[in-house]
Motif scaffolding. Sequence first.
Motif, PDB file in Angstrom:
ATOM      1  N   THR A 113       0.834  -1.197   0.000  1.00 25.66           N
ATOM      2  CA  THR A 113       0.000   0.000   0.000  1.00 25.66           C
ATOM      3  C   THR A 113       0.871   1.250   0.000  1.00 25.66           C
ATOM      4  N   VAL A 114       0.235   2.343  -0.373  1.00 26.21           N
ATOM      5  CA  VAL A 114       0.863   3.653  -0.288  1.00 26.21           C
ATOM      6  C   VAL A 114       0.083   4.472   0.728  1.00 26.21           C
ATOM      7  N   LYS A 115       0.742   5.478   1.309  1.00 27.32           N
ATOM      8  CA  LYS A 115       0.144   6.251   2.393  1.00 27.32           C
ATOM      9  C   LYS A 115      -0.233   7.653   1.948  1.00 27.32           C
ATOM     10  N   GLY A 116      -1.322   8.155   2.561  1.00 29.68           N
ATOM     11  CA  GLY A 116      -1.742   9.509   2.257  1.00 29.68           C
ATOM     12  C   GLY A 116      -2.586  10.093   3.369  1.00 29.68           C
ATOM     13  N   ILE A 117      -2.938  11.349   3.189  1.00 32.55           N
ATOM     14  CA  ILE A 117      -3.828  12.041   4.109  1.00 32.55           C
ATOM     15  C   ILE A 117      -4.870  12.783   3.283  1.00 32.55           C
ATOM     16  N   ASP A 118      -5.933  13.182   3.951  1.00 30.53           N
ATOM     17  CA  ASP A 118      -6.850  14.137   3.331  1.00 30.53           C
ATOM     18  C   ASP A 118      -6.962  15.333   4.246  1.00 30.53           C
TER      19      ASP A 118
ATOM     20  N   HIS B 209      -9.818  22.808   7.905  1.00 29.34           N
ATOM     21  CA  HIS B 209      -9.534  22.569   9.323  1.00 29.34           C
ATOM     22  C   HIS B 209      -8.058  22.254   9.581  1.00 29.34           C
ATOM     23  N   GLN B 210      -7.317  21.918   8.517  1.00 30.69           N
ATOM     24  CA  GLN B 210      -5.903  21.593   8.660  1.00 30.69           C
ATOM     25  C   GLN B 210      -5.061  22.741   8.098  1.00 30.69           C
ATOM     26  N   PRO B 211      -3.827  22.839   8.561  1.00 31.79           N
ATOM     27  CA  PRO B 211      -2.949  23.898   8.041  1.00 31.79           C
ATOM     28  C   PRO B 211      -2.506  23.591   6.611  1.00 31.79           C
ATOM     29  N   SER B 212      -2.009  24.599   5.938  1.00 32.95           N
ATOM     30  CA  SER B 212      -1.494  24.422   4.577  1.00 32.95           C
ATOM     31  C   SER B 212      -0.053  23.937   4.579  1.00 32.95           C
ATOM     32  N   ASP B 213       0.589  23.958   5.734  1.00 34.12           N
ATOM     33  CA  ASP B 213       1.985  23.528   5.815  1.00 34.12           C
ATOM     34  C   ASP B 213       2.115  22.163   6.502  1.00 34.12           C
ATOM     35  N   PHE B 214       1.171  21.272   6.219  1.00 37.07           N
ATOM     36  CA  PHE B 214       1.189  19.928   6.805  1.00 37.07           C
ATOM     37  C   PHE B 214       2.458  19.190   6.392  1.00 37.07           C
ATOM     38  N   SER B 215       2.851  18.223   7.200  1.00 37.54           N
ATOM     39  CA  SER B 215       4.028  17.418   6.891  1.00 37.54           C
ATOM     40  C   SER B 215       3.724  16.472   5.731  1.00 37.54           C
ATOM     41  N   THR B 216       4.637  16.398   4.792  1.00 36.43           N
ATOM     42  CA  THR B 216       4.503  15.468   3.664  1.00 36.43           C
ATOM     43  C   THR B 216       5.411  14.254   3.830  1.00 36.43           C
TER      44      THR B 216
ATOM     45  N   ASP C 125     -13.420   3.689   7.546  1.00 34.08           N
ATOM     46  CA  ASP C 125     -13.729   2.723   8.596  1.00 34.08           C
ATOM     47  C   ASP C 125     -12.525   2.723   9.527  1.00 34.08           C
ATOM     48  N   TYR C 126     -12.715   3.203  10.748  1.00 32.28           N
ATOM     49  CA  TYR C 126     -11.602   3.432  11.660  1.00 32.28           C
ATOM     50  C   TYR C 126     -11.224   2.152  12.401  1.00 32.28           C
ATOM     51  N   VAL C 127     -10.539   1.328  11.647  1.00 30.74           N
ATOM     52  CA  VAL C 127     -10.040   0.035  12.122  1.00 30.74           C
ATOM     53  C   VAL C 127      -8.604  -0.112  11.618  1.00 30.74           C
ATOM     54  N   THR C 128      -8.055  -1.279  11.731  1.00 29.32           N
ATOM     55  CA  THR C 128      -6.697  -1.533  11.272  1.00 29.32           C
ATOM     56  C   THR C 128      -6.523  -1.096   9.817  1.00 29.32           C
ATOM     57  N   SER C 129      -5.448  -0.392   9.558  1.00 27.42           N
ATOM     58  CA  SER C 129      -5.129   0.077   8.209  1.00 27.42           C
ATOM     59  C   SER C 129      -5.168  -1.079   7.208  1.00 27.42           C
TER      60      SER C 129
ATOM     61  N   ALA D 268      -8.025   6.323  10.061  1.00 30.34           N
ATOM     62  CA  ALA D 268      -7.899   7.114  11.291  1.00 30.34           C
ATOM     63  C   ALA D 268      -8.251   8.561  10.994  1.00 30.34           C
ATOM     64  N   GLU D 269      -8.750   9.257  12.020  1.00 30.36           N
ATOM     65  CA  GLU D 269      -9.086  10.660  11.829  1.00 30.36           C
ATOM     66  C   GLU D 269      -8.359  11.594  12.788  1.00 30.36           C
ATOM     67  N   HIS D 270      -7.574  11.037  13.714  1.00 26.37           N
ATOM     68  CA  HIS D 270      -6.828  11.873  14.654  1.00 26.37           C
ATOM     69  C   HIS D 270      -5.369  11.456  14.655  1.00 26.37           C
ATOM     70  N   PRO D 271      -4.440  12.336  14.615  1.00 32.37           N
ATOM     71  CA  PRO D 271      -4.601  13.787  14.622  1.00 32.37           C
ATOM     72  C   PRO D 271      -4.950  14.357  13.254  1.00 32.37           C
ATOM     73  N   ILE D 272      -4.853  13.541  12.209  1.00 30.52           N
ATOM     74  CA  ILE D 272      -5.222  13.950  10.857  1.00 30.52           C
ATOM     75  C   ILE D 272      -5.826  12.733  10.163  1.00 30.52           C
ATOM     76  N   ASP D 273      -6.666  12.964   9.160  1.00 26.41           N
ATOM     77  CA  ASP D 273      -7.272  11.849   8.426  1.00 26.41           C
ATOM     78  C   ASP D 273      -6.172  11.077   7.698  1.00 26.41           C
ATOM     79  N   SER D 274      -5.971   9.830   8.108  1.00 20.25           N
ATOM     80  CA  SER D 274      -4.915   8.990   7.546  1.00 20.25           C
ATOM     81  C   SER D 274      -5.522   7.940   6.632  1.00 20.25           C
ATOM     82  N   ASN D 275      -4.859   7.716   5.512  1.00 17.81           N
ATOM     83  CA  ASN D 275      -5.371   6.825   4.474  1.00 17.81           C
ATOM     84  C   ASN D 275      -4.260   5.947   3.926  1.00 17.81           C
TER      85      ASN D 275
END
Length: 185
Positions: free
Chosen positions: A2-7, A11-18, A140-144, A159-166
Amino acid sequence: MTVKGIDVSSHQPSDFSTSGLDFVIVKATEGAGYINPKMLAQATRAREAQLIVGFYHFIRPGNIVAQAQFFTGHACSMEGDLLFADWEDPGVSGADKDRFLSELKKLRGKSHRVGLYCNRDYWLNRDKTDNAGDALWIADYVTSGAPRITASWLFHQYAEHPIDSNIARFSDRAALRAWATLKRD
């Protein structure tokens, strides 16, 4: 693999970590009048890190065709970016969701992959057509990588905390980019 991302949204800053990311999906619009004021800066941040970029529109009750036009008219997307319908409002029916996806495909389907974002409950209990366009993005907030659905999914918001993780079901960033940029006649 898999590859990782965020949405991200306003509500989130524009200088989020990449760091460690392969893709970022940015909220562009909502309904027929809201535009994310951070959209351009957030998309630019992702592009500067050479990540795959996507955009989503939060569908609201109302003129569905006008919303698809609003989304495509205001999202700062480029050819090959991902476009998603965000189906979370209880006033938006499954037929409305399908109409939005259909209109979005008409407007941008030759130059963009068009998909559906929704949570597990909407997919299992509200959807009657299994129409997710080119890709199902399931929350669905369960195991990735283990959403509790049997449908074929490509993106999983786990996951949705601290940021939406995908994560996305691609072997690497190059495979995701190749899929995203595939042109169709």
